[in-house]
Scaffold this active site. Structure first.
Site, short mmCIF file in Angstrom:
data_model
loop_
_atom_site.label_atom_id
_atom_site.label_comp_id
_atom_site.label_asym_id
_atom_site.label_seq_id
_atom_site.Cartn_x
_atom_site.Cartn_y
_atom_site.Cartn_z
N ASN A 12 -11.57 -0.67 -10.90
CA ASN A 12 -11.53 -2.02 -10.33
C ASN A 12 -12.79 -2.22 -9.50
O ASN A 12 -12.91 -1.68 -8.40
CB ASN A 12 -10.28 -2.16 -9.44
CG ASN A 12 -10.21 -3.51 -8.76
OD1 ASN A 12 -11.06 -4.39 -8.98
ND2 ASN A 12 -9.20 -3.69 -7.91
N LYS A 14 -13.86 -4.82 -8.12
CA LYS A 14 -13.64 -5.78 -7.04
C LYS A 14 -14.81 -6.77 -6.93
O LYS A 14 -15.45 -7.10 -7.94
CB LYS A 14 -13.37 -5.02 -5.73
CG LYS A 14 -12.17 -4.08 -5.85
CD LYS A 14 -11.69 -3.53 -4.54
CE LYS A 14 -10.55 -2.57 -4.73
NZ LYS A 14 -10.02 -2.05 -3.46
N HIS A 106 -2.75 -7.38 -7.06
CA HIS A 106 -3.48 -6.41 -6.24
C HIS A 106 -3.23 -6.73 -4.77
O HIS A 106 -3.11 -7.90 -4.37
CB HIS A 106 -4.97 -6.44 -6.54
CG HIS A 106 -5.71 -5.31 -5.92
ND1 HIS A 106 -6.09 -5.31 -4.60
CD2 HIS A 106 -6.10 -4.13 -6.43
CE1 HIS A 106 -6.69 -4.17 -4.33
NE2 HIS A 106 -6.71 -3.43 -5.40
N GLU A 108 -5.06 -6.90 -2.33
CA GLU A 108 -6.03 -7.83 -1.73
C GLU A 108 -5.70 -9.28 -2.09
O GLU A 108 -5.98 -10.20 -1.33
CB GLU A 108 -7.45 -7.44 -2.13
CG GLU A 108 -7.88 -6.14 -1.44
CD GLU A 108 -8.77 -5.22 -2.27
OE1 GLU A 108 -8.96 -4.05 -1.87
OE2 GLU A 108 -9.25 -5.64 -3.34
N GLU A 176 -0.25 1.27 -5.53
CA GLU A 176 -1.43 1.38 -4.66
C GLU A 176 -1.00 1.15 -3.22
O GLU A 176 -0.93 -0.01 -2.75
CB GLU A 176 -2.47 0.34 -5.05
CG GLU A 176 -3.03 0.51 -6.46
CD GLU A 176 -4.34 -0.21 -6.65
OE1 GLU A 176 -4.44 -1.42 -6.42
OE2 GLU A 176 -5.32 0.47 -7.02
N GLY A 182 -9.38 1.90 -0.01
CA GLY A 182 -10.64 1.72 0.70
C GLY A 182 -10.74 2.47 2.01
O GLY A 182 -11.70 2.29 2.77
N SER A 222 -8.12 5.32 -2.84
CA SER A 222 -9.07 6.38 -2.46
C SER A 222 -9.13 7.55 -3.44
O SER A 222 -9.37 8.69 -3.03
CB SER A 222 -8.76 6.88 -1.04
OG SER A 222 -9.01 5.83 -0.11
O1 PGH Z 1 -7.88 -1.05 -4.83
C1 PGH Z 1 -7.97 -0.06 -5.52
C2 PGH Z 1 -8.37 1.28 -4.96
O2 PGH Z 1 -9.57 1.14 -4.22
P1 PGH Z 1 -10.27 2.47 -3.63
O3 PGH Z 1 -10.33 3.47 -4.77
O4 PGH Z 1 -11.62 2.01 -3.20
O5 PGH Z 1 -9.38 2.93 -2.50
N1 PGH Z 1 -7.74 -0.15 -6.84
O6 PGH Z 1 -7.39 -1.34 -7.40
#
Ligand code: PGH
Length: 260
Positions: A12, A14, A106, A108, A176, A182, A222
């Protein structure tokens, strides 16, 4: 590894990248040694299924230059047909430029943009009905975990998908935990496995035994080239949804190959 045969690794990207940086990343991915290269029969059996999700504005650049060993996903899609929906991207447009998947729900989108469970579920149903695969994200906030609500939150998010999806054939569930995204604070293999087992058990009780056994449940939060191996050993971790580490071609290839 429990899901339907193939380990699934998503990247991803992003809201990251430029035309030049993505040209370099695609070049690194095209030249990477991926376990999925092992014989044309390999894709029929246990091997990584690899998908990357660029930002919308670079999707066409990526789908037209990336090796066909890797499929391309969008990071979001509109809830219905295209039209007077300023700023939205429709499923038919994503398919038009070669997208096969879309990431929906997601954290976010949930906690930064404010999408709710039902809106996300309806988006997933529409995308699936139109022939896209869906990477359906679930996961709890740190305060929800600390309050002992991890399973409640994940099951509620799962139900919002289960209530409306036409089929589970083209769904990959991505667990997740928001507190691991992150932050560098990756879930331990035991923490991730515990939730993956609970999710699979929820599917068994609320959808069907067949869906529970064949649906891939992947972990995100992560994941990197150092911790992927231990996580990949867990029975119910069927792959990864990788953020930051997927922006580095060689490290992403390491994660893809961690299934061996
Ligand atoms: O959001 C994430 C994971 O992000 P990280 O690997 O940067 O923690 N995947 O969709």
């Amino acid at each position: 590894m429990s899901g339907s045969g193939k380990f699934f690794v998503g990247g991803n990207w992003k809201c990251n990248g430029t035309k030049d940086s993505i040209t370099k990343l695609v070049s690194d991915l095209n030249s990477a040694k991926l376990e999925s290269d092992v014989g044309i029969l390999q894709p029929l059996f246990f091997n990584p299924y690899v998908v990357v999700a660029p930002p919308f504005v670079y999707l066409d650049q990526v789908t037209s230059s990336l090796t066909d060993r890797i499929e391309v996903s969008a990071q979001n899609s509109w809830i219905g047909k295209g039209g007077a929906f300023t700023g939205e991207i429709s499923v038919e447009q994503l398919k038009d430029i070669g997208c096969k998947w879309v990431i929906l729900g997601h954290s976010e989108r949930r906690h930064v943009i404010g999408e709710d469970d039902q809106f996300i579920g309806k988006k997933a149903a529409f995308a699936l009905n139109e022939g896209l695969g869906v990477i359906a994200c679930i996961g709890e906030l740190l305060e929800e975990r600390e309050a002992g609500k991890t399973f409640d939150v994940c099951f509620q998010q799962l139900k919002a998908f289960a209530d409306v999806v036409p089929s589970w054939d083209n769904i990959v569930i991505a667990y997740e935990p928001v507190w691991a995204i992150g932050t560098g604070k990756v879930a331990t293999p035991q923490q991730a496995q515990e939730v993956h087992v609970a999710v699979r058990d929820w599917l068994k009780k609320n959808v069907s035994e067949e869906v529970a056994s064949k649906t891939r449940i992947i972990y995100g939060g992560s994941v990197n080239g150092s911790n992927c191996g231990e996580l990949a050993k867990e029975e119910d971790i069927d792959g990864f949804l990788v953020g930051g580490a997927s922006l580095k071609g060689p490290e992403f290839a390491t994660i893809v190959n961690s299934v061996t």
